[in-house]
Design a protein around this motif. Structure first.
Motif, PDB file in Angstrom:
ATOM      1  N   ASP A   1      -6.542  -5.978   1.805  1.00 10.82           N
ATOM      2  CA  ASP A   1      -5.433  -5.252   1.182  1.00 10.82           C
ATOM      3  C   ASP A   1      -4.078  -5.865   1.540  1.00 10.82           C
ATOM      4  N   SER A   2      -4.092  -7.111   2.016  1.00 10.22           N
ATOM      5  CA  SER A   2      -2.861  -7.806   2.405  1.00 10.22           C
ATOM      6  C   SER A   2      -2.136  -6.998   3.488  1.00 10.22           C
ATOM      7  N   LEU A   3      -0.915  -6.539   3.225  1.00 10.56           N
ATOM      8  CA  LEU A   3      -0.149  -5.787   4.223  1.00 10.56           C
ATOM      9  C   LEU A   3       0.101  -4.345   3.779  1.00 10.56           C
ATOM     10  N   GLU A   4      -0.789  -3.813   2.944  1.00 13.71           N
ATOM     11  CA  GLU A   4      -0.599  -2.452   2.445  1.00 13.71           C
ATOM     12  C   GLU A   4      -0.665  -1.421   3.569  1.00 13.71           C
ATOM     13  N   ARG A   5      -1.464  -1.676   4.577  1.00 11.97           N
ATOM     14  CA  ARG A   5      -1.582  -0.731   5.695  1.00 11.97           C
ATOM     15  C   ARG A   5      -0.310  -0.684   6.535  1.00 11.97           C
TER      16      ARG A   5
ATOM     17  N   LEU B   1      12.486  -4.341  -1.689  1.00 13.58           N
ATOM     18  CA  LEU B   1      13.088  -5.483  -1.006  1.00 13.58           C
ATOM     19  C   LEU B   1      12.011  -6.476  -0.574  1.00 13.58           C
ATOM     20  N   PHE B   2      10.934  -5.951  -0.007  1.00 19.09           N
ATOM     21  CA  PHE B   2       9.856  -6.823   0.459  1.00 19.09           C
ATOM     22  C   PHE B   2       9.205  -7.540  -0.717  1.00 19.09           C
ATOM     23  N   GLN B   3       8.930  -6.816  -1.794  1.00 24.42           N
ATOM     24  CA  GLN B   3       8.283  -7.437  -2.941  1.00 24.42           C
ATOM     25  C   GLN B   3       9.194  -8.405  -3.670  1.00 24.42           C
ATOM     26  N   SER B   4      10.500  -8.142  -3.649  1.00 23.12           N
ATOM     27  CA  SER B   4      11.433  -9.083  -4.262  1.00 23.12           C
ATOM     28  C   SER B   4      11.431 -10.411  -3.526  1.00 23.12           C
TER      29      SER B   4
ATOM     30  N   PHE C   1       2.212 -12.050  -0.268  1.00 20.66           N
ATOM     31  CA  PHE C   1       1.944 -10.790   0.413  1.00 20.66           C
ATOM     32  C   PHE C   1       2.338  -9.624  -0.488  1.00 20.66           C
ATOM     33  N   ASN C   2       1.690  -8.506  -0.299  1.00 21.64           N
ATOM     34  CA  ASN C   2       2.094  -7.293  -0.992  1.00 21.64           C
ATOM     35  C   ASN C   2       1.871  -6.091  -0.075  1.00 21.64           C
ATOM     36  N   SER C   3       2.846  -5.187  -0.069  1.00 20.78           N
ATOM     37  CA  SER C   3       2.750  -3.976   0.748  1.00 20.78           C
ATOM     38  C   SER C   3       2.310  -2.770  -0.068  1.00 20.78           C
ATOM     39  N   VAL C   4       2.203  -2.923  -1.392  1.00 22.18           N
ATOM     40  CA  VAL C   4       1.656  -1.891  -2.278  1.00 22.18           C
ATOM     41  C   VAL C   4       0.715  -2.576  -3.254  1.00 22.18           C
ATOM     42  N   PRO C   5      -0.265  -1.844  -3.808  1.00 19.47           N
ATOM     43  CA  PRO C   5      -1.180  -2.467  -4.777  1.00 19.47           C
ATOM     44  C   PRO C   5      -0.418  -2.936  -6.015  1.00 19.47           C
ATOM     45  N   ILE C   6      -0.709  -4.167  -6.449  1.00 19.13           N
ATOM     46  CA  ILE C   6      -0.077  -4.728  -7.642  1.00 19.13           C
ATOM     47  C   ILE C   6      -1.150  -4.957  -8.693  1.00 19.13           C
ATOM     48  N   SER C   7      -1.024  -4.236  -9.787  1.00 18.93           N
ATOM     49  CA  SER C   7      -1.957  -4.370 -10.900  1.00 18.93           C
ATOM     50  C   SER C   7      -1.312  -3.784 -12.139  1.00 18.93           C
ATOM     51  N   ALA C   8      -2.000  -3.929 -13.263  1.00 18.16           N
ATOM     52  CA  ALA C   8      -1.484  -3.358 -14.500  1.00 18.16           C
ATOM     53  C   ALA C   8      -1.482  -1.843 -14.461  1.00 18.16           C
TER      54      ALA C   8
END
Length: 480
Positions: free
Chosen positions: A202-206, A294-297, A305-312
């Motif tokens: 889950d990358s850094l979602e936790r 900010l993190f996703q930008s 990396f992603n801190s939240v799930p990224i999908s359609a």
């Protein structure tokens, strides 16, 4: 009875084919240009890494040659796309090997190429040294000899400091000290080299709400993305900085472009996801939304990396399109990220402004930009855009999804997102990569390799550098 002597006339005939092949190989390697040698070296490093990573010492039975090839290509190109679970499918030694491949791709591939060429070709005049320097600048590492030693020293210090902070204040939920240290070191290596590989699926979602983890990873991504030239410029002028005026035009442009893109990306994601119904941002507080955007930008331009799930399903189409634009722009020259580079984008914006103002020259910060630089920026952008669209076209030929439930297919936006992520060596995934068949994954591997080397360097390797013509042509107006 001793065997009869072989006639002397027959001995040269036996050695002639082998000698001819060796001489042909010698001529071929001596005539390789730096771009061609870079492509060959990169392919050889990927091939060697594939053999090592697919061995039982590094991986489980679920990782075959194909899975190892895709993972090694993604690591050498510091992309981060993966078709395996790093923590489950790789042994501890395999994870160490993967970290070494990331460092090789992020900091060492071009230096290895340059030094190997000196040994293999065995000659180096002024033109050859200038060719090496130009190629290094195109590739994005920044120099040879003492310069690379400084790059390696800077990277080691930044990664070491990041490891200490993550170990002491970030991954404190990991009880085992050895596991916590390895998690801190691995993610520091991956962040500084803009690779985007994580030890968890889950990358850094936790760690979405951890200000320390988000802050350290984002800071290392930015430092690795702005490039060694800017870091060296800042260090050289650390005692006499007055409004950044003593920095070079390149450094000032990189810093301002990076800051503007981070702010623009964060505000854009806040805007697009605020109107998304049922999106991933909806249940978050405003403080959490600001930290996430900010993190996703930051990570969308260079790392995966992603801190939240990224999908359609979790992001709106407008948000995914904005991320595609950020990925296309990418990092800065001399950095470990991909994309067309921030300076290329800034040059195009300055050229557009000059056109609207009716100027005949492109000016940035009261400095006139040479026409050759403007043409190069246009060439890089157009060639990169055409290549990504070609990738999306190839990805849409026939059924490229293998094992997708109910036979559903991916949308064009999802395919374009994945192609851009591969070419810009970002590594963000919307759930497409692991579901592609081998044809689709081959398209992504080629895109990662081309994106890391640079589209112009690859074209130079294929067609060679064209000599400047002394023939001039008459001018004629053209309606635009």
């Amino acid at each position: 009875m001793p065997p009869p002597d072989i006639p002397q006339t027959l001995q040269p005939m036996r050695l002639q084919p082998a000698t001819s092949a060796w001489n042909a190989f010698q001529r071929w390697r001596h005539h390789l240009t730096v771009p061609q040698f870079t492509v060959v070296t990169g392919a050889l490093v990927i091939a060697a890494g594939t053999v090592v990573l697919s061995s039982p010492l590094c991986s489980t039975e679920d990782v075959g040659l194909w899975e190892a090839l895709f993972t090694v290509t993604s690591a050498i190109t510091v992309t981060g796309l993966s078709v395996i679970d790093i923590s489950r499918d790789l042994t501890p030694f395999g994870q160490v090997t993967l970290a070494g491949l990331i460092i090789t791709g992020g900091l060492g591939l071009m230096a290895i190429t340059t030094f190997l060429q000196g040994f293999v070709q065995g000659h180096g005049g002024l033109r050859n040294r200038l060719d090496k320097g130009q190629c290094l600048d195109q590739f994005g590492v920044g120099g040879i000899g003492p310069t690379f030693n400084s790059i390696l020293l800077t990277g080691s210090c930044v990664m070491g400091l990041g490891t200490v902070v993550l170990y002491s204040f970030g991954f404190t939920d990991i009880a085992n000290p050895l596991e916590r240290f390895w998690a801190s070191l691995f993610h520091a290596i991956s962040a500084y080299n803009n690779a985007g590989f994580g030890l968890w699926s889950d990358s850094l979602e936790r760690y979405r709400d951890s200000a320390v983890v988000n802050g350290v990873i984002a800071t290392m991504i930015v430092i690795g993305g702005i490039g060694w030239r800017v870091i060296n410029d800042l260090w050289a002028n650390r005692q006499r900085l007055r409004g950044l005026k003593r920095l070079s035009l390149h450094s000032r442009l990189v810093l301002r472009s990076t800051l503007l893109l981070v702010v623009f990306g964060a505000l854009g994601l806040l805007f697009t996801e605020h109107f998304a119904t049922g999106g991933v941002m909806e249940p978050l507080s405003w403080a959490q939304r600001i930290q996430v955007t900010l993190f996703q930008s930051i990570t969308s331009r260079t790392a995966g990396f992603n801190s939240v799930p990224i999908s359609a399903a979790t992001f709106s189409d407008a948000g995914l399109l904005l991320v595609i634009v950020l990925m296309f722009i990418g990092a800065s020259p001399g950095g470990t990220g991909g994309g067309i580079k921030t300076t290329t984008f800034a040059t195009l914006m300055a050229a557009t402004r000059s056109t609207l103002q009716g100027r005949q020259e492109v000016v940035i910060h009261r400095r006139q930009i040479p026409d050759s630089v403007v043409l190069r920026a246009i060439g890089v952008t157009i060639a990169s855009l055409i290549f990504v669209l070609l990738m999306a076209l190839l990805l849409g030929l026939g059924p490229t999804a293998a094992g997708v439930p109910n036979g559903t297919s991916f949308s064009f936006l999802e395919k374009l997102f994945t192609c851009m992520s591969a070419f810009a060596t970002v590594g963000l995934d919307v759930g497409v990569t692991a579901e592609l068949n081998r044809w689709g994954q081959l398209v992504l591997m080629v895109g990662m390799f081309v994106g890391r080397l640079g589209i112009l360097l690859l074209l130079t390797a294929l067609y060679g550098s064209r000599r400047h013509s002394r023939v001039g042509y008459p001018r004629e107006e053209l309606f635009i």
